[in-house]
Design a protein around this motif. Sequence first.
Motif, PDB file in Angstrom:
ATOM      1  N   UNK A   1       0.877  -1.165   0.183  1.00 38.32           N
ATOM      2  CA  UNK A   1       0.010  -0.192   0.090  1.00 38.32           C
ATOM      3  C   UNK A   1       0.934   1.231  -0.068  1.00 38.32           C
ATOM      4  N   UNK A   2       0.477   2.335  -0.966  1.00 38.90           N
ATOM      5  CA  UNK A   2       1.239   3.384  -0.780  1.00 38.90           C
ATOM      6  C   UNK A   2       0.180   4.324  -0.205  1.00 38.90           C
ATOM      7  N   UNK A   3       0.591   5.218   0.735  1.00 38.21           N
ATOM      8  CA  UNK A   3       0.009   6.323   1.417  1.00 38.21           C
ATOM      9  C   UNK A   3       0.529   7.715   1.093  1.00 38.21           C
TER      10      UNK A   3
ATOM     11  N   UNK B   1       5.070   2.044   1.421  1.00 36.19           N
ATOM     12  CA  UNK B   1       5.651   3.413   1.416  1.00 36.19           C
ATOM     13  C   UNK B   1       4.656   4.507   1.663  1.00 36.19           C
ATOM     14  N   UNK B   2       4.992   5.507   2.732  1.00 33.42           N
ATOM     15  CA  UNK B   2       4.068   6.608   2.893  1.00 33.42           C
ATOM     16  C   UNK B   2       4.927   7.860   2.431  1.00 33.42           C
ATOM     17  N   UNK B   3       4.019   8.766   2.175  1.00 29.43           N
ATOM     18  CA  UNK B   3       4.930  10.148   1.748  1.00 29.43           C
ATOM     19  C   UNK B   3       4.049  11.187   2.050  1.00 29.43           C
ATOM     20  N   UNK B   4       4.607  12.622   2.097  1.00 25.43           N
ATOM     21  CA  UNK B   4       3.508  13.731   2.146  1.00 25.43           C
ATOM     22  C   UNK B   4       3.845  14.388   0.843  1.00 25.43           C
ATOM     23  N   UNK B   5       2.943  15.222   0.485  1.00 29.13           N
ATOM     24  CA  UNK B   5       2.947  15.877  -0.726  1.00 29.13           C
ATOM     25  C   UNK B   5       2.114  17.352  -0.619  1.00 29.13           C
TER      26      UNK B   5
ATOM     27  N   UNK C   1      -1.903  -1.072  -3.785  1.00 27.80           N
ATOM     28  CA  UNK C   1      -3.032  -0.284  -3.420  1.00 27.80           C
ATOM     29  C   UNK C   1      -2.628   1.147  -2.860  1.00 27.80           C
ATOM     30  N   UNK C   2      -3.313   2.191  -2.968  1.00 27.29           N
ATOM     31  CA  UNK C   2      -3.169   3.425  -2.696  1.00 27.29           C
ATOM     32  C   UNK C   2      -4.280   4.074  -2.067  1.00 27.29           C
ATOM     33  N   UNK C   3      -3.656   4.987  -0.882  1.00 25.42           N
ATOM     34  CA  UNK C   3      -4.743   5.715   0.110  1.00 25.42           C
ATOM     35  C   UNK C   3      -4.081   7.059  -0.143  1.00 25.42           C
ATOM     36  N   UNK C   4      -5.091   7.977  -0.389  1.00 24.22           N
ATOM     37  CA  UNK C   4      -4.914   9.184  -0.590  1.00 24.22           C
ATOM     38  C   UNK C   4      -5.459   9.964   0.507  1.00 24.22           C
ATOM     39  N   UNK C   5      -4.761  10.661   1.690  1.00 23.25           N
ATOM     40  CA  UNK C   5      -5.365  11.485   2.790  1.00 23.25           C
ATOM     41  C   UNK C   5      -5.331  12.836   2.236  1.00 23.25           C
ATOM     42  N   UNK C   6      -6.510  13.346   2.019  1.00 22.31           N
ATOM     43  CA  UNK C   6      -6.582  14.591   1.509  1.00 22.31           C
ATOM     44  C   UNK C   6      -8.012  15.181   1.653  1.00 22.31           C
ATOM     45  N   UNK C   7      -8.601  15.456   0.781  1.00 26.16           N
ATOM     46  CA  UNK C   7      -9.819  16.378   0.841  1.00 26.16           C
ATOM     47  C   UNK C   7     -11.174  15.068   0.621  1.00 26.16           C
ATOM     48  N   UNK C   8     -12.334  15.821   0.468  1.00 23.92           N
ATOM     49  CA  UNK C   8     -13.601  14.886   0.114  1.00 23.92           C
ATOM     50  C   UNK C   8     -13.383  14.189  -1.185  1.00 23.92           C
TER      51      UNK C   8
ATOM     52  N   UNK D   1      -6.941   8.220   8.217  1.00 22.40           N
ATOM     53  CA  UNK D   1      -5.965   7.303   7.577  1.00 22.40           C
ATOM     54  C   UNK D   1      -5.760   5.713   7.693  1.00 22.40           C
ATOM     55  N   UNK D   2      -5.781   5.350   8.942  1.00 26.80           N
ATOM     56  CA  UNK D   2      -5.767   3.941   9.394  1.00 26.80           C
ATOM     57  C   UNK D   2      -6.816   3.106   8.818  1.00 26.80           C
ATOM     58  N   UNK D   3      -8.086   3.806   8.886  1.00 30.30           N
ATOM     59  CA  UNK D   3      -9.364   3.400   8.517  1.00 30.30           C
ATOM     60  C   UNK D   3      -9.283   3.215   6.856  1.00 30.30           C
ATOM     61  N   UNK D   4      -8.810   4.012   6.185  1.00 28.80           N
ATOM     62  CA  UNK D   4      -8.701   4.104   4.939  1.00 28.80           C
ATOM     63  C   UNK D   4      -7.562   2.829   4.496  1.00 28.80           C
ATOM     64  N   UNK D   5      -6.616   2.784   5.306  1.00 27.06           N
ATOM     65  CA  UNK D   5      -5.727   1.681   4.958  1.00 27.06           C
ATOM     66  C   UNK D   5      -6.158   0.320   5.250  1.00 27.06           C
ATOM     67  N   UNK D   6      -6.902   0.261   6.228  1.00 25.44           N
ATOM     68  CA  UNK D   6      -7.633  -1.096   6.556  1.00 25.44           C
ATOM     69  C   UNK D   6      -8.682  -1.459   5.357  1.00 25.44           C
TER      70      UNK D   6
END
Lengths: 211, 628
Positions: A21-23, A53-57, A80-87, A137-142
């Motif tokens: 998973x990439x976050x 892999x996890x990164x900020x942008x 798999x990709x998780x984007x922690x951002x907006x709606x 973020x953890x919830x999206x990863x799960x």
Amino acid sequence: MTEKSIEITSQEPINEKDLRIGVYVCHCGSNIAGVIPPGEVVEFAGKLPGVAHAAETMYACADSGQRLIKDDIKKYGLNRVVVSACSVRMHEPTFRACVAEAGLNPFLMEMANIREQCTWAHGHDREGALEKAKDLTASAISKVSFLQPLDMIKVPVSKKALVIGGGVAGINAALDLAEQNIPVVLVEKEATIGGVMAQLNKTFPTMDCSI
Amino acid sequence: MVDAARQPLIQVKAFTEVEKVEGFVGNFKVTLREKAKYVRADRCNGCAACAKVCPVEVPNAFEMNLAPRKAAYIPMSQSVPLIYNIDMDACIHCYKCVEACGALEAIDFSMEDKLVEEEIGAIIVATGFSHFDPSVMSEYGFGRFPNVITAMEMERINNSAGPTHGALIRPSDGKTPKNLAFINCVGSRDKRYISSCSNFCCMYSIKNAILAKQMHPDTEITVYYIDIRTPSKGYEEFYDRAREMGIRFVQGRPAMITENPDTHNLTVHGEDAMLGQVIAREYDMVMLNQAAIPQPDQNHMSSVLNVAQSPGGWFMEYHPKLRPIDSPTDGIFFAGACQGPKDIPASVAQGSAAAARASRILHSPQWQIEPTVAVVWPEKCLSAQGKACGMCERACPYGAVDYKQGVAPTIITAKCHGCGGCVGECPTDTITQLHYTDAQILSQIRTLLATEPEKKILALRCHWCSYGGADLAGTSHFEYSANERGIKVMCSARMDSDFIYEAYRLGAGAVLFSGCHQQDCHYITGQLVGAKRAARLQGMFERMGMSPGRFRVEWISAAEGDKYARVINEMQASLDELGPEKLHDEIERMRPEMAKRITKLPNIPHVQQAFNRADNFQTIMLHEVKAK
């Protein structure tokens, strides 16, 4: 219309040890980073099982942000990709398209809404916002760990438009469609089309006639 | 108008209403009610012979009731289509029209309303707006004083095709007014009626003032306003032109109009805010620029089309900035003032925009829809085991569940809209929803409640409304408790009881069950399925002695950001009031009962794996909290 149902083809979720998973945690300028330090969310996410892999942008949705995700998918072999951002109402189509361009099924991307539903709503509770951003973020990863690749369903299209209301907006829409060779049914509840516009005298600011 | 009638690909159906809309993008089945005109469209040539002989006169609504029309009529001479109607409410059945029509035999008193079905790929909603009735504002005397008229009446009086053939006269004596006043914001920007701005009335009153001044340069004209709003191209210049012509603009909404009963002249009382003076000035005639309001049948149309309304009643777009033309339902678009007050250039532009949005679909041989549909694991189905059930079929608003007693149901994928109602209802978890499986949602719940669950408020929200409401709370910076943890499903119908039992078993402080209002439901009756389940749960938790506020059921639209924030804050307040000790005792007391209700969860495919993985998450997350 196809009268058949979808078979559950790939029933088993991906094996945990195969998860990569990439976050990506977005700053959104200061919209997110002004309230919480995204780096802390990245550090936390990096510890969770399956995260390769996890990164900020700065702006995940910007060309540079999307390029980072696409390059990383190849570089780290992300599946798999998780984007922690907006709606999701804002950018789910953006990031689905982004991962698809890198060869990933678009339904293997999940967003965590840490802007509208976190930093913007808890601007005066930085600590609470940070805890929440981590949890979301953890919830999206799960969730993403259990997502299955899906294909869009294709449906046929009846080549005919219905325009409800024969005022100036409806008439113009109907004409534009018809000029593109699309048949239109223009429905008006009154005895004549024209709407309010037909009742007007001259119209501003050019003072031309309304009909 | 005439272009539309001439265009061979446009079928103009006047006197027709939309009765029912079924189906989905690319495949709408629309039922139209063609109301009886009592004149056959294929025979009428618009010669007006029927109207000439008709002895009945009634007020013509098109002329704002300032002129009569016959019972056999067209609203105006340029009507499109040019086909006469018989107004059956007014008709006295003298049949003179039948005689006058003669050999054409266009008039047919046996006609009835006709229901017709159309197969439609995309729908553009352009139902327009209506006008605020100023007679409710007794201070302005509209309806009592003959020389107080509305802007729409002014439009007809000013119009060369109107009842006075364009002669500017006042109703009480037919004389040309020498001294005219216009009052803006009648009903709009008024907390008592419509708090929003009607967008085009400033320009509209300036236009009417200029027209009157052009016609009668000696006439004194005053416009009373709160603010003058001229935001588009050429508008400020238009306002400048009015001032250069000598039209007076006075800031301050008048308080009252009184009438001299002998002359029917009017006195406008108010305050000139610029001068800071109380004023009372006499006029021959006063025009009220009334607010734009939603159509009287807008609520009805909203439920026929299954599209939501913003506060104020206008149709609500998918996203105010990014998808301003789209309704939340794929394949339905908005044009013009049905979405909010718009002037002509904006309405025309939006008409073209809606056509462009719709043509993406209509030019495609196929359209893609999201695959978040229901699927069946047949093994556990009660029906397949010979027991009576059918809950899935009853929950489905679309008839997508093919249920036969004795076998497991099948889902007709093309009919499934992906609400998840059958999934939430199925007593044996035989059905699941792609992208919203039990394993996926339960893994989210476990993760969100992995640490300090008793502090947390788990919020289950539907995609279309409550999730949008939570977004709007954030966009508006309405702050609420950061203990809220949200999970999104497509519809409240998908909010399985098991999710809530599991949340309480894990020790959740509170749970919010939130979807759309009944009339806004994106899935016709999905919300009803959710609401019924929520009511059942609420009753049960009450009987079990759960403290109030720990389980809330709220219907929150995407326009109700303030409500979302308020509800979460109220839930937080209930938890605070209860206090951590009492809350802890209550959670422990209820835990065994909750656990008992979900013993079968691990039998659902992948759920045990989800639980195992969530446990690993929890270990790490707890370690993090400890380290802090």
